[in-house]
Design an enzyme around this catalytic site. Structure first.
Site: not given
Lengths: 123, 101, 216
Positions: C114, C117-119
């Protein structure tokens, strides 16, 4: 992110979170068990976002993190950014009052006099 | 009703709007191929400001040749690709590729 | 895990084996939590229960899904067609985002990142590892996937297309790694033990039954 003029222009246009294709060092692959503080931040975030509260959604959270200063974004840990975003959103949504948070923070710091104000270890 | 179907060539807008967007900068202005249509989702640029996100936007997986993205300035093999999930308002129809695939 | 029944009223205190908070953001966590509890927005118990619930979400759930997909072709077809409803068959609740499952083959190797962000498919893989959220992984993977794979000790032949999936929006991806050779007749449980977290992100392949990596 210095570079030629094109790179500089792009850096200005890019959100601080928009990292795809930028240079980076080796990936630190060590496993990290989240600390209790990190788990609680995570839990509070999930509770605020989930039904029945649903005070805000993931995109509002992302927008808040994007609006952090580049200096803070660069120098902070993941959950440090989360708790900072959570504070902003709680004030924005009228859940907590900014003055109440400051007063409580002072009280919390006073509970840990040997630590407060010290340059904490970056883990 | 979705505007694009798998196999369609599409270009990503080379735009830099303010506010919250979910289109990575490194793909803006590039042409890729639609792999799949995921359905319609509330508009994240509106959700980000506490709005309802209506009307929803079609969301597609679009795949790009690494070579088209990085022109050799990366560490990938000839046939490698990168795919991203892109909302319809960022996409325009593009001519079918005249490159060999 | 059954609830251990201990009381959660100590949620604002620290157990002796836990390091005292020393940084401003750690103080902020305490301040926000105590204010939320004082104002009745959430209870200490709800927070403690949520912390515990996340501790129980681990990549083992993902490994069960993969092992079943390896051994049950109909299940795999359903999984590839509709991730959310198919993992629900195994009692896994995946809501709020669309789960898309992709399969690694001899011709195509997926890896997930991602960049914005940090999906991450948390209901299936638990909390993301630190490296997945790191700036280096998020920045480099879309540009130098093979260098990143090499850092993970993963060598994919150049005849296999590496496809980096940038999880930019409402989709969460789960990768079905290739089933290792020499695993015919193994039980679902034994197969699940070969499925690592990283193999479901695509930075690694599944383990060999002898404990090594599968030849890609």
């Amino acid at each position: 992110m210095a570079g030629d003029s094109k790179t500089t222009t792009q850096a200005v246009e890019r959100a601080i979170t928009d990292l795809g294709g930028l240079k980076g060092g080796p990936i630190d692959r060590h496993e990290h068990e989240p600390t209790l503080t990190e788990r609680r931040i995570d839990a509070m975030m999930m509770l605020m976002r989930a039904k029945p509260r649903a005070f805000w959604g993931s995109d509002e959270n992302r927008r808040t993190i994007e609006s952090l200063t580049p200096e803070f974004y660069e120098g902070s840990g993941y959950y440090e950014r989360w708790v900072t975003a959570m504070r902003s959103l709680m004030i924005e949504k009228g859940i907590l009052d900014s003055g109440d948070i400051d007063a409580k923070l002072a009280e919390v710091r006073a509970r840990f006099p040997s630590n407060a104000g010290a340059d904490g270890d970056k883990s | 009703m979705s505007r694009f179907a798998p196999g369609d060539r599409v270009s990503v807008a080379k735009a830099f709007p303010p506010g919250h967007v979910r289109t990575p900068t490194f793909l803006r202005g590039l042409t890729g191929t639609v792999v799949r249509h995921f359905g319609a989702f509330p508009n994240p640029s509106l959700l980000a400001y506490g709005m309802s996100g209506q009307p929803p936007l079609n969301l597609y997986q679009v795949v790009f040749d690494m070579d088209d993205v990085w022109d050799g300035d990366g560490e990938y093999a000839a046939g490698d690709t990168v795919a991203a999930d892109i909302y319809e308002n960022w996409l325009e129809a593009a001519p079918q590729s005249n490159r060999k695939d | 895990m059954p609830h251990d029944g201990h009381d959660h009223d100590h949620a604002t205190t620290f157990q002796p084996d836990i390091k005292e908070p020393s940084e401003e953001w750690e103080f902020l966590e305490i301040a926000l939590r105590e204010l939320l509890i004082d104002k009745g927005v959430v209870s200490a118990r709800e927070i403690a229960d949520t912390v515990e619930a996340w501790e129980n979400k681990t990549p083992e759930a993902g490994a069960q899904i993969i092992a079943k997909a390896w051994t049950d072709a109909d299940f795999k077809s359903r999984l590839l067609a509709n991730g959310n409803s198919t993992v629900a068959e195994l009692g896994i609740v995946f809501e709020g985002t669309q789960l898309v499952v992709v399969e690694n083959t001899a011709d195509l190797h997926h890896m997930v990142v991602c960049t914005l962000c940090s999906c991450y498919p948390r209901p299936i893989l638990g909390m993301p590892p630190l490296w997945y959220k790191s700036k280096s992984y998020r920045a480099r993977t879309v540009r130098e996937p093979r260098a990143v794979l090499a850092e993970f000790g993963t060598d994919i032949p150049t005849s296999t297309e590496v496809r980096v999936l940038d999880s930019t929006a409402d989709i969460r991806y789960l990768v079905i790694p290739r089933r290792p050779d020499g695993t015919d007749g193994m039980s679902v449980e034994a197969l699940a033990a070969l499925v690592t977290r990283d193999s479901m992100i695509g930075t690694a392949t599944a383990l060999q039954p002898d404990g090594g990596r599968t030849a890609a």
